[in-house]
Design a protein around this motif. Sequence first.
Motif, PDB file in Angstrom:
ATOM      1  N   GLY A 125       2.919  17.112  -6.323  1.00  0.00           N
ATOM      2  CA  GLY A 125       4.066  18.020  -6.339  1.00  0.00           C
ATOM      3  C   GLY A 125       5.348  17.344  -5.946  1.00  0.00           C
ATOM      4  N   ASP A 126       5.488  17.019  -4.678  1.00  0.00           N
ATOM      5  CA  ASP A 126       6.707  16.388  -4.195  1.00  0.00           C
ATOM      6  C   ASP A 126       6.603  14.871  -4.116  1.00  0.00           C
ATOM      7  N   ARG A 127       5.447  14.340  -4.470  1.00  0.00           N
ATOM      8  CA  ARG A 127       5.251  12.888  -4.331  1.00  0.00           C
ATOM      9  C   ARG A 127       4.042  12.458  -5.146  1.00  0.00           C
ATOM     10  N   LEU A 128       3.932  11.131  -5.310  1.00  0.00           N
ATOM     11  CA  LEU A 128       2.735  10.540  -5.888  1.00  0.00           C
ATOM     12  C   LEU A 128       1.816  10.141  -4.739  1.00  0.00           C
ATOM     13  N   ARG A 129       0.643  10.727  -4.712  1.00  0.00           N
ATOM     14  CA  ARG A 129      -0.330  10.354  -3.691  1.00  0.00           C
ATOM     15  C   ARG A 129      -1.241   9.277  -4.269  1.00  0.00           C
ATOM     16  N   ARG A 130      -1.492   8.230  -3.479  1.00  0.00           N
ATOM     17  CA  ARG A 130      -2.310   7.098  -3.926  1.00  0.00           C
ATOM     18  C   ARG A 130      -3.441   6.893  -2.930  1.00  0.00           C
ATOM     19  N   VAL A 131      -4.660   6.920  -3.425  1.00  0.00           N
ATOM     20  CA  VAL A 131      -5.841   6.809  -2.561  1.00  0.00           C
ATOM     21  C   VAL A 131      -6.746   5.711  -3.109  1.00  0.00           C
ATOM     22  N   ALA A 132      -7.170   4.799  -2.246  1.00  0.00           N
ATOM     23  CA  ALA A 132      -8.114   3.742  -2.616  1.00  0.00           C
ATOM     24  C   ALA A 132      -9.453   4.011  -1.947  1.00  0.00           C
ATOM     25  N   ILE A 133     -10.498   4.014  -2.742  1.00  0.00           N
ATOM     26  CA  ILE A 133     -11.872   4.157  -2.231  1.00  0.00           C
ATOM     27  C   ILE A 133     -12.553   2.824  -2.502  1.00  0.00           C
ATOM     28  N   THR A 134     -12.556   1.953  -1.514  1.00  0.00           N
ATOM     29  CA  THR A 134     -13.020   0.579  -1.716  1.00  0.00           C
ATOM     30  C   THR A 134     -14.269   0.280  -0.910  1.00  0.00           C
ATOM     31  N   GLY A 135     -15.000  -0.715  -1.392  1.00  0.00           N
ATOM     32  CA  GLY A 135     -16.222  -1.098  -0.704  1.00  0.00           C
ATOM     33  C   GLY A 135     -15.961  -1.814   0.602  1.00  0.00           C
ATOM     34  N   TYR A 136     -14.813  -2.473   0.697  1.00  0.00           N
ATOM     35  CA  TYR A 136     -14.454  -3.195   1.908  1.00  0.00           C
ATOM     36  C   TYR A 136     -13.012  -2.853   2.281  1.00  0.00           C
ATOM     37  N   ALA A 137     -12.751  -2.736   3.557  1.00  0.00           N
ATOM     38  CA  ALA A 137     -11.380  -2.504   4.020  1.00  0.00           C
ATOM     39  C   ALA A 137     -10.562  -3.779   3.818  1.00  0.00           C
ATOM     40  N   GLU A 138      -9.334  -3.618   3.355  1.00  0.00           N
ATOM     41  CA  GLU A 138      -8.467  -4.767   3.114  1.00  0.00           C
ATOM     42  C   GLU A 138      -7.052  -4.378   3.519  1.00  0.00           C
ATOM     43  N   GLU A 139      -6.489  -5.125   4.443  1.00  0.00           N
ATOM     44  CA  GLU A 139      -5.193  -4.781   5.025  1.00  0.00           C
ATOM     45  C   GLU A 139      -4.119  -4.606   3.978  1.00  0.00           C
ATOM     46  N   ASN A 140      -4.095  -5.484   2.984  1.00  0.00           N
ATOM     47  CA  ASN A 140      -3.019  -5.427   2.014  1.00  0.00           C
ATOM     48  C   ASN A 140      -3.121  -4.208   1.110  1.00  0.00           C
ATOM     49  N   THR A 141      -4.344  -3.784   0.805  1.00  0.00           N
ATOM     50  CA  THR A 141      -4.509  -2.588  -0.020  1.00  0.00           C
ATOM     51  C   THR A 141      -3.903  -1.378   0.672  1.00  0.00           C
ATOM     52  N   ALA A 142      -4.011  -1.343   2.002  1.00  0.00           N
ATOM     53  CA  ALA A 142      -3.491  -0.201   2.770  1.00  0.00           C
ATOM     54  C   ALA A 142      -1.971  -0.108   2.722  1.00  0.00           C
ATOM     55  N   ARG A 143      -1.289  -1.168   2.296  1.00  0.00           N
ATOM     56  CA  ARG A 143       0.165  -1.100   2.124  1.00  0.00           C
ATOM     57  C   ARG A 143       0.548  -0.253   0.914  1.00  0.00           C
ATOM     58  N   PHE A 144      -0.370  -0.106  -0.028  1.00  0.00           N
ATOM     59  CA  PHE A 144      -0.066   0.587  -1.271  1.00  0.00           C
ATOM     60  C   PHE A 144      -0.854   1.887  -1.442  1.00  0.00           C
ATOM     61  N   PHE A 145      -1.950   2.042  -0.700  1.00  0.00           N
ATOM     62  CA  PHE A 145      -2.819   3.199  -0.870  1.00  0.00           C
ATOM     63  C   PHE A 145      -3.246   3.743   0.491  1.00  0.00           C
ATOM     64  N   GLU A 146      -3.569   5.012   0.528  1.00  0.00           N
ATOM     65  CA  GLU A 146      -4.343   5.536   1.654  1.00  0.00           C
ATOM     66  C   GLU A 146      -5.723   4.875   1.560  1.00  0.00           C
ATOM     67  N   SER A 147      -6.073   4.138   2.583  1.00  0.00           N
ATOM     68  CA  SER A 147      -7.301   3.349   2.516  1.00  0.00           C
ATOM     69  C   SER A 147      -7.961   3.325   3.886  1.00  0.00           C
ATOM     70  N   SER A 148      -9.085   3.967   3.984  1.00  0.00           N
ATOM     71  CA  SER A 148      -9.771   4.096   5.263  1.00  0.00           C
ATOM     72  C   SER A 148     -10.580   2.848   5.592  1.00  0.00           C
ATOM     73  N   ASN A 149     -10.602   2.490   6.868  1.00  0.00           N
ATOM     74  CA  ASN A 149     -11.464   1.398   7.318  1.00  0.00           C
ATOM     75  C   ASN A 149     -12.934   1.788   7.277  1.00  0.00           C
ATOM     76  N   GLU A 150     -13.191   3.075   7.299  1.00  0.00           N
ATOM     77  CA  GLU A 150     -14.555   3.589   7.222  1.00  0.00           C
ATOM     78  C   GLU A 150     -14.608   4.633   6.106  1.00  0.00           C
TER      79      GLU A 150
END
Length: 478
Positions: A125-150
């Motif tokens: 609606g008011d923004r583009l939401r970006r979510v990464a569902i990855t097998g491993y946590a990666e610090e740099n991915t979290a700069r561009f996506f919501e990315s959980s360590n777990e």
Amino acid sequence: MNLLSTAIAAVALSGAVNVVVLSEAAKPRSEGLASPAAVPGTARDSLIVRAPDKIVLPTWSEQIRIREGWLVQRHAMLLDMMRRNRVSMWIVVNEEFHDDPLTQLIAPPRPYTGNRDIFVFIDAGDRLRRVAITGYAEENTARFFESSNEPKPARETIAALVAEHHPATIALAFTGRRGVQRSITYDAYQMIKGALGPENEGKIVPAGPLIEEYCDTRLPEEQAYYTLLVRLTDQITKRALSDEVITPDKTTVGDVRRWLYDAMWASGVRTWFQPDMRVQRKSSGNSTSRGFLAVAPESTVIRRGDVIHLDFGITAMGFDTDWQKMGYVLKPGEADVPAGLKTAMKNTNTLQDVMMQRFSRPGRTAAAVYDSTMSDMKARGINAMIYSHPIGPQGHGLGAGIDFRSAQRDAAELPKTLRLGSYISIELNTTTPIPEWGGQGVAVMMEDDAHLTEQGWKFFHPRQESWYLIGGRPRRVE
């Protein structure tokens, strides 16, 4: 990749690209990088590959930094693209050891080694939401996506996102005309369908139109670096079609191809297709493959009097280039090509001018440009063939291709229009009877990368207008 440890100190976005070597120690040495072991029975032992003297690329870490800056801009443009293409949610799935060709374009350009890495873009609606569902946590991915360590299981996360946002459409890469538009695996598709449940399965739509707009949209900041890659492609090509590499009556097509691989290694780049050579010879018939001159076998010895065609391109910084050039092997006593071959090249240059400058404009359909150009060539008495294609992130990219295939497609299909700023490989040829060859036709096949302006297509690097001569004095390569 064996990237050279030098960097671009100054890049001019208009005009020539200036590459400044930062230190004397960083300069590539002009000798000492020898080719692999000689191939018995060939001229391989005489082919020494040197790193280029002038054109070098940023270090790998610098390339990543630059490309991540482009990614910020691309993500900022994506919401509008999704809305234009009626996409509420876009899911890209990267499989371990089976990378999706989009991953390096929509996520940070780094290796993804999880069993299955998933990137979700949502119109919130008011923004583009970006979510990464990855097998491993990666610090740099979290700069561009919501990315959980777990991270939670992918099925659970996707189901929760759909329940939260209620997307009207969910786009996946399937049923597209091109590989990058139909890249999702069967298992990934089944997993997503299971996560959505029967009540949402009907919302799944092909992502092809969105993928095409995303891949065919160029950033102004990319142009200087793509120009650099084109210049490097041209430099390697000129060296390959010169006395540095080819000794008439000794060097084989295979020798040149292997030299090209080693030259790319020395330059810190790779190729997206196998380099090809074609050889045309007086009093020899030209065999064909799918309507084009057939590629010469690697065992073919390059003889004096031969017309040589090289098809070559490199991959670096998330881009591909595509380049075709023509060489002539001087016969004893010759200092230049026969006049008929000069006419043949002029005909191909005329074809380039007509298609690029007279008929191509943003907003025109590709089929109209093709038809108008071919009519013009017929009126001039030039036997022409056009098969130009978009280029950029993929060598055979997405967008409006000006070629005989697109012009002949079903009229019911939506016509593709030229997009301002798009990149294209101007790939085409003319066949001209050569008096010095008894009227035998010679095809001058050219390919040059270009970008679309309001006045038509503009080359990134000057085209070839005279033959590259082989078998005379060594030619200085600029």
